[in-house]
Design an enzyme around this catalytic site. Sequence first.
Site, PDB file in Angstrom:
ATOM      1  NE  ARG A 108     -21.371  -5.223  -5.044  1.00  0.00           N
ATOM      2  CZ  ARG A 108     -21.503  -6.550  -5.006  1.00  0.00           C
ATOM      3  NH1 ARG A 108     -20.532  -7.283  -5.440  1.00  0.00           N
ATOM      4  NH2 ARG A 108     -22.573  -6.939  -5.376  1.00  0.00           N
ATOM      5  CB  THR A 120     -36.897  -7.698  -4.528  1.00  0.00           C
ATOM      6  OG1 THR A 120     -36.987  -8.886  -3.508  1.00  0.00           O
ATOM      7  CG2 THR A 120     -35.434  -7.709  -4.867  1.00  0.00           C
ATOM      8  CG  ASP A 145     -29.186  -5.564 -11.602  1.00  0.00           C
ATOM      9  OD1 ASP A 145     -29.810  -6.228 -11.972  1.00  0.00           O
ATOM     10  OD2 ASP A 145     -28.675  -5.456 -10.556  1.00  0.00           O
ATOM     11  CE1 TYR A 164     -13.196  19.358 -43.885  1.00  0.00           C
ATOM     12  CE2 TYR A 164     -12.835  21.506 -44.793  1.00  0.00           C
ATOM     13  CZ  TYR A 164     -13.848  20.503 -43.973  1.00  0.00           C
ATOM     14  OH  TYR A 164     -14.878  20.870 -43.737  1.00  0.00           O
TER      15      TYR A 164
END
Length: 458
Positions: A15, A78, A102, A365
């Site tokens: 997803r 799992t 996650d 600069y």
Amino acid sequence: MAVNVIIMAAGKGTRMKSALPKVLHRLGGRSLLQHVLDAAAGLGAMHPVVVVGHGADAVTAAVGGQGQCVLQQPQLGTGHAVQQTVPALDDAHATTLVLNGDVPLIRTETAAALADACGGERLALLTIDLPDPTGYGRIVRDGAGKRVLGIVEHKDATPAQRAITEVYTGMMAAPTALLKRWVMALTADNAQREYYLTDIVAMAVAEGVPVVASPAPDETEVLGVNSPLQLADLERRFQRRQAEALMEAGVRLADPARFDLRGTLACGSDVEIDIGCLFEGEVTIGDGARIGAHCVIKDASIAAGAVIHPFTHIDGAQVGAGALVGPFARLRPGAQLGAEVHIGNFVEVKNSTLADGAKANHLAYLGDATVGPRVNYGAGSITANYDGANKHRTVIGADVHVGSNCVLVAPVTLGDGATIGGGSTITKDVPAGQLAVARGRQAAISGWTRPQKAKKAG
């Protein structure tokens, strides 16, 4: 506390709709997996076992020397993932903790409490009550609601079981020896034909091993990332957590909802930070400093009383006490500003040191330069520090005045008190106290006519 730690990091994250493995997506400047590795390190788990699968090479590279990676291929659930870790678990540690790569915001303290609840003797489940438990495994208890009897995955739950709001977060702690035996006895007798780690709860109950729930104190700690929407939600939760910690320490944030920290930020007293600021790497801000709106500051030190005006970018620089920087200024790596230095709008400083009181107020600069105290560096002036192959240094002494639109071609030295006339291109050293002017003589041409556009025919 010394425990075995397993981190589940094999999933693809469909997803997320990304080629990047899910656990390598970033939250607060670090990968999801790195957050979990950091939490594990706080437990004394110097070499957690990380289960890799999808994008295994990239995930293994990200782990580096922080843990031992084991491959799960194919991914069959799992329980199957934990089966791959069995040879790597250290029997000297009585407790094994299972975390998810996650679920990045688990606190070390919460993980430690879960391990303590196990104590090497009980199966401890990290649980939480959610108003919307969709997608989570439900905690099934006895009729009295005290003893945990099992976990039912959402997709396998009955309508009555789906009404349960106490859920399993995917994290547990188990006696190491029992965990090894239990996972090797798992079967794939379910709708998905996968090996569920949660099935070991029923095994523990059947053997009379106590199963206990260790409640998570905060929903944010147990939220996982499965989509860009969830990642964005967790990012805001994480940033709010960091903002609140800073405010509790006395930092004044104009709006904590518009604040981002992707690293560490150490602030003194009476620091003010306006909206939309982003801090990366390691940043320190001294007492009474003020950071204007929409600044990006990375790996920088900002001393007491400095003011960073809006829309300034600072990366790898040091800002001295009472300095004024911006708006729209850029300090690049190696920029070191002394006390009371002024760097104004659209001024860029790179690998240069500006001593106390030096000023470059606009459109300039300074690269590879050493600038003395009280120098006034004019608008539009630059150091030409690159010859196409090598960088060269410009040295500007104390109290030098550089006029507007000058080019200082390095290597070149301007002595103390020298003055450079506006519009000059300086290619040779200028002695102390002298005026240097290097520009073409102005001429006025009489009778000159400006060209006209040709008229179109018709």
